[in-house]
Scaffold this motif. Structure first.
Motif: not given
Length: 302
Positions: A105, A241, A290, A296
């Motif tokens: 990320s 994720s 996010f 997300r």
């Protein structure tokens, strides 16, 4: 009390002398000495015992340094912002993030933050240990399930574990009551026992099930575990994720979400009251970033 004089006193105390403080800050030695003397005069006590070659804090000086040293930098920065009438984020921002966050990320997040705040120089390092903000001079840390501490901040992501498998691996059937449980090949982290079953919840039906792994491969990195599962080595429990793209493309299938609580990812800083503009901007930016990511949004459901 002159806060700039207090800042110079703490600078001298930290560096252990006027000469070293002068070299570290670029301020003239005479200026530092004058500021400390003015501070002593305003308080009516001696703060530093000056010798020919040594410098020692008096008892009063040690108390003042212990109680003001960790916060004076924030106070000085706030004063400069107010004096300049700006209050806009600027300067170097040192951030520590976990390894997995750095790999998945940090790059796009950092680039987007740079576009939004060009006057801030973001300097990020990756470390899974819980670093000491003051001792290691970090402004912000990102951590998963942080322990109780004096740090404050916000939770910006809740990430469930998901049991994933390659499409060609048959999902084990429920074991008969009289027989041994059906085991399946599993990719696991080193040191994690495969004696205990994995409890999962079916995302569609909400029904609970348990699966009994048989470790056939052990890898330390969650990304390596994911890639090994995609390559057909077995099934694995990994953060959702890092599985969402492979699940969407059909390279992985889900056998259910872990029944364990979601991992919480927090962005944390040290000050409860005097938060610098650059720290506040980064915390808000991470949370907004996010929130706005459609991907997300899917990850935080449930």
């Amino acid at each position: 009390m002159d806060l700039l004089a207090l800042a110079d006193f703490n600078l001298v105390a930290v560096h252990g002398g006027f000469g070293r403080a002068s070299r570290a800050s670029g301020q003239p030695k005479a200026t530092l000495s004058r500021h400390v003397r003015e501070l002593e005069d305003s308080l009516g006590v001696r703060l530093i015992e000056r010798g020919s070659r040594t410098l020692r804090l008096t008892e009063e000086g040690a108390v003042l340094h212990a109680r003001t040293g960790s916060r004076i930098g924030e106070i000085a920065e706030a004063l400069q912002d107010v004096k300049a009438g700006l209050g806009r984020p600027s300067g170097r921002l040192r951030v520590s993030v976990p390894m997995l966050f750095a790999h998945t990320s940090l790059g796009p997040l950092a680039a987007a933050f740079r576009d939004a705040y060009p006057e801030v120089l973001l300097e990020a390092s990756s470390d899974d240990r819980f670093v000491d903000l003051v001792a290691q001079a970090f402004d912000v840390v990102v951590r998963v399930n942080p322990p109780d501490s004096d740090l404050v901040g916000r939770c910006f992501l809740r990430n469930r574990q998901v049991l994933v498998a390659p499409p060609g691996l048959a999902r084990p059937a429920a074991a008969a009551q009289a027989g041994p449980p059906a085991r399946f090949p599993a990719v696991m982290r080193p040191g994690v026992s495969d004696d205990k079953p994995w409890h999962v919840v079916d995302e569609a039906s909400g029904q609970e099930a348990q699966f009994h792994p048989q470790a056939v491969l052990r890898l330390a990195s969650p990304l390596s575990i994911r890639d090994a599962v995609i390559a057909g080595a077995g099934a694995a429990m990994i953060p959702r994720s890092i599985a969402v793209d492979a699940l969407a493309s059909g390279r992985l299938v889900s056998w259910g979400l872990s029944a364990e609580p979601a991992a919480e990812v927090w962005v944390l800083h040290g000050s409860q009251r005097l938060v610098s503009p650059k720290v506040r901007a980064f915390v808000d930016f991470v949370c907004d970033y996010f929130d706005k990511e459609a991907k997300r949004d899917v990850l935080t459901q449930g």
